[in-house]
Design a protein around this motif. Structure first.
Motif, PDB file in Angstrom:
ATOM      1  N   SER A   1       0.813  -1.218   0.000  1.00 31.41           N
ATOM      2  CA  SER A   1       0.000   0.000   0.000  1.00 31.41           C
ATOM      3  C   SER A   1       0.845   1.266   0.000  1.00 31.41           C
ATOM      4  O   SER A   1       0.308   2.369  -0.156  1.00 31.41           O
ATOM      5  CB  SER A   1      -0.917   0.021   1.227  1.00 31.41           C
TER       6      SER A   1
ATOM      7  N   ARG B   1       1.616  -2.953  -5.673  1.00 31.57           N
ATOM      8  CA  ARG B   1       1.351  -1.516  -5.582  1.00 31.57           C
ATOM      9  C   ARG B   1       1.301  -0.890  -6.972  1.00 31.57           C
ATOM     10  O   ARG B   1       0.360  -0.172  -7.310  1.00 31.57           O
ATOM     11  CB  ARG B   1       2.435  -0.842  -4.734  1.00 31.57           C
TER      12      ARG B   1
ATOM     13  N   LEU C   1      -2.203   0.699  -8.807  1.00 36.23           N
ATOM     14  CA  LEU C   1      -2.219   2.090  -9.255  1.00 36.23           C
ATOM     15  C   LEU C   1      -2.341   2.188 -10.773  1.00 36.23           C
ATOM     16  O   LEU C   1      -3.008   3.097 -11.296  1.00 36.23           O
ATOM     17  CB  LEU C   1      -0.955   2.805  -8.777  1.00 36.23           C
TER      18      LEU C   1
ATOM     19  N   LEU D   1      -5.085   2.444  -0.143  1.00 37.19           N
ATOM     20  CA  LEU D   1      -4.332   3.038  -1.248  1.00 37.19           C
ATOM     21  C   LEU D   1      -5.280   3.565  -2.321  1.00 37.19           C
ATOM     22  O   LEU D   1      -5.082   4.669  -2.862  1.00 37.19           O
ATOM     23  CB  LEU D   1      -3.387   1.991  -1.835  1.00 37.19           C
ATOM     24  N   CYS D   2      -6.326   2.798  -2.629  1.00 33.77           N
ATOM     25  CA  CYS D   2      -7.293   3.254  -3.626  1.00 33.77           C
ATOM     26  C   CYS D   2      -8.047   4.493  -3.149  1.00 33.77           C
ATOM     27  O   CYS D   2      -8.350   5.395  -3.949  1.00 33.77           O
ATOM     28  CB  CYS D   2      -8.275   2.129  -3.955  1.00 33.77           C
TER      29      CYS D   2
ATOM     30  N   GLU E   1      -6.873   6.841  -1.330  1.00 31.10           N
ATOM     31  CA  GLU E   1      -5.977   7.975  -1.573  1.00 31.10           C
ATOM     32  C   GLU E   1      -5.924   8.304  -3.060  1.00 31.10           C
ATOM     33  O   GLU E   1      -5.822   9.473  -3.452  1.00 31.10           O
ATOM     34  CB  GLU E   1      -4.585   7.659  -1.040  1.00 31.10           C
ATOM     35  N   GLY E   2      -6.010   7.261  -3.905  1.00 28.52           N
ATOM     36  CA  GLY E   2      -6.000   7.493  -5.344  1.00 28.52           C
ATOM     37  C   GLY E   2      -7.228   8.229  -5.836  1.00 28.52           C
ATOM     38  O   GLY E   2      -7.177   8.912  -6.864  1.00 28.52           O
TER      39      GLY E   2
ATOM     40  N   ARG F   1      -7.049  11.819  -6.805  1.00 29.43           N
ATOM     41  CA  ARG F   1      -6.525  12.126  -8.138  1.00 29.43           C
ATOM     42  C   ARG F   1      -7.521  11.753  -9.223  1.00 29.43           C
ATOM     43  O   ARG F   1      -7.576  12.405 -10.271  1.00 29.43           O
ATOM     44  CB  ARG F   1      -5.215  11.372  -8.347  1.00 29.43           C
TER      45      ARG F   1
ATOM     46  N   GLU G   1       2.022   8.912  -0.841  1.00 29.58           N
ATOM     47  CA  GLU G   1       2.389   9.245  -2.211  1.00 29.58           C
ATOM     48  C   GLU G   1       1.737   8.234  -3.147  1.00 29.58           C
ATOM     49  O   GLU G   1       2.031   7.043  -3.082  1.00 29.58           O
ATOM     50  CB  GLU G   1       3.915   9.203  -2.381  1.00 29.58           C
ATOM     51  N   VAL G   2       0.839   8.691  -3.988  1.00 28.03           N
ATOM     52  CA  VAL G   2       0.137   7.801  -4.903  1.00 28.03           C
ATOM     53  C   VAL G   2       0.837   7.859  -6.253  1.00 28.03           C
ATOM     54  O   VAL G   2       0.453   8.605  -7.150  1.00 28.03           O
ATOM     55  CB  VAL G   2      -1.349   8.188  -5.022  1.00 28.03           C
ATOM     56  N   SER G   3       1.902   7.098  -6.389  1.00 28.12           N
ATOM     57  CA  SER G   3       2.644   7.056  -7.646  1.00 28.12           C
ATOM     58  C   SER G   3       3.294   5.696  -7.796  1.00 28.12           C
ATOM     59  O   SER G   3       3.666   5.057  -6.815  1.00 28.12           O
ATOM     60  CB  SER G   3       3.720   8.153  -7.684  1.00 28.12           C
TER      61      SER G   3
END
Length: 453
Positions: free
Chosen positions: A53, A139, A143, A183-184, A186-187, A190, A411-413
């Motif tokens: 994540s 991860r 993403l 994690l999603c 947070e995505g 964006r 950090e979503v990258s």
């Protein structure tokens, strides 16, 4: 008289703790310590879901063996065979070459590998989460699905890319689903157009989630997952997998390009390859962790059938990190005792409880039989992880990762691990082992060119 050589296979919780005890107890120069392992780090597997994540960095949970071990010679490779008659281990090094390592005492602690089933399409399309490579790949993959879905105008493609299926209602599956769902979330900052499209599923063939937690905490964990939008289906498994759909045993077909397989583990094939007695793939040992027919061979950890001395029904110790960690020092003491002709001691298992970090601010824990949820459970869970990490720098890195995430978000990258071939499940875990006769033949050939082993 030559020094005795003690060879340890595996640098997980069991093998590493055994070697660290040996380095402390064996006078310098009185024995040769050798470690056979493909990696030069100890992987703290309980935090792999948090690597997937992005909550912690990969370096934080890969603790350098060179920092931890100071008197041990390392052989970088996989043990693929054992000749107990010649007292030698056949090793395939990371370069692909074969070599043999002679031993006077052998400690087998190769860990376990992801359990696989003959489900059509499983090995081709599923991804595990048992190695560092798989966690980092996961991860990037998750993403990438969000990015591709956001760029697509095809509703069918967006549905496939936004649906994620996790198989396994145990510790790894639950934590992986919870961590990647976060994690999603947070995505979505964006890609707000995908907020209603992202769909997480957790399926398990059992009728309860993490039954070792007990009814109350198991229900708490189930409710926490469902409150975060994760669809949990119990009593269900996977019938078939393809590149764009997952078919469940209840007949449902889930359009999806992501199947994460966390449905348990199985013993290392090295144990069966020794030719010694096994129980369901685990090497049979006594309470002193030595094999009855070859007392110079010890086994511990996930792939050893260690009797539970606290039970009267012939039960075995569970394949957990806490059990493996405590077996290591006992094995080391018994190796020394056997070399000195002294009595060995028994390993006695004691369950200290289970800790489950559901990422964010959620956790459930059962220390010493006490049910905890919320902030107390989270504090205890993360405190235990910091305690269990093998070095001070690793503890500092993990604590810093958690603090940074709390203060500044994630950090979503992607990290660029999607180029080239995909991460096939189980590829990074272990090479195939050879049977005893073949191991003996190859060891004899290698010994002819290098009699010192």
């Amino acid at each position: 008289m030559s020094r005795p050589r003690i060879v340890v296979v595996g640098a997980g919780f069991a093998g590493l703790n055994c070697l660290r005890r040996l380095e402390r107890r064996v006078p310098r120069g009185s024995a040769e310590l050798v470690l056979v392992t493909p990696q030069d780090y100890q992987l703290y597997q309980p935090l792999l879901p948090q690597v997937a994540s992005g909550l912690v960095t990969p370096q934080s949970i890969s603790v350098s063996l060179h920092r931890l071990l100071h008197q041990t010679r390392m052989v970088p490779g996989f043990a693929v065979g054992v000749d107990v008659q010649a007292r030698a281990v056949l090793v395939r090094t990371i370069s692909g070459a074969l070599t043999s390592v002679r031993y006077d005492r052998l400690v087998l602690a190769p860990g376990s590998r992801t359990r696989q089933f003959p489900i059509p399409g499983l090995t081709e399309h599923a991804v595990g989460n048992k190695t560092l490579a798989e966690a980092v790949y996961l991860r990037d993959h998750v993403l990438a699905q969000l990015e591709l879905a956001n760029a697509s105008d095809d509703p069918a493609e967006r549905e496939e890319r936004c649906r994620f299926v996790v198989v396994g209602g145990g510790y790894t599956g639950v934590e992986t689903a919870a961590s990647l769902e976060l994690l999603c979330e947070e995505g979505m900052r964006r890609y707000p157009r995908l907020r209603e499209s992202v769909d997480w599923h957790l399926v398990d063939v059992a009728d309860r989630l993490m039954p070792e937690l007990g009814q109350n905490l198991g229900d708490d964990a189930l409710n926490l997952l469902r409150s975060r939008g994760i669809r949990v289906s119990l009593g269900v498994s996977v019938r078939e997998v393809s590149a764009d759909k997952v078919t469940l045993t209840d007949g449902r077909v889930l359009p999806s390009r992501t199947l994460i397989w966390a449905a348990g583990t199985e013993p290392s094939p090295l144990m069966a390859a020794t030719g010694l007695p096994t129980q369901k793939g685990k090497l049979t040992v006594g309470s002193d962790l030595a094999t009855p027919s070859h007392p110079e061979v010890f086994a511990l950890g996930d792939s050893a059938a260690v009797p539970d001395m606290s039970s009267d029904d012939g039960a075995l110790c569970p394949p957990t990190a806490q059990a493996a960690s405590r077996q290591g020092p006992v094995a080391a003491d018994n190796v020394i005792a056997s070399l000195l002709g002294r009595p060995t001691r028994s390993y006695r298992y004691r369950d200290l409880g289970l800790l489950v970090d559901l990422s964010g601010r959620d956790a459930v824990a059962k220390p010493l039989g006490i049910d905890l949820t919320g902030t107390p459970a989270l504090a205890l869970t993360r405190g235990y992880h910091l305690y269990a990490l093998a070095s001070g720098p690793a503890r500092a890195r993990v604590a810093a990762n958690w603090a940074i995430r709390t203060a500044f978000g994630g950090e979503v990258s992607r990290l660029g691990f999607l180029s080239g071939s995909r991460a096939a499940m189980g590829v990074a875990e272990e090479t195939e082992c050879v049977q005893p006769d073949e191991a003996r033949r190859q060891i004899e050939q290698l010994s002819a060119t290098d009699p010192n082993g």
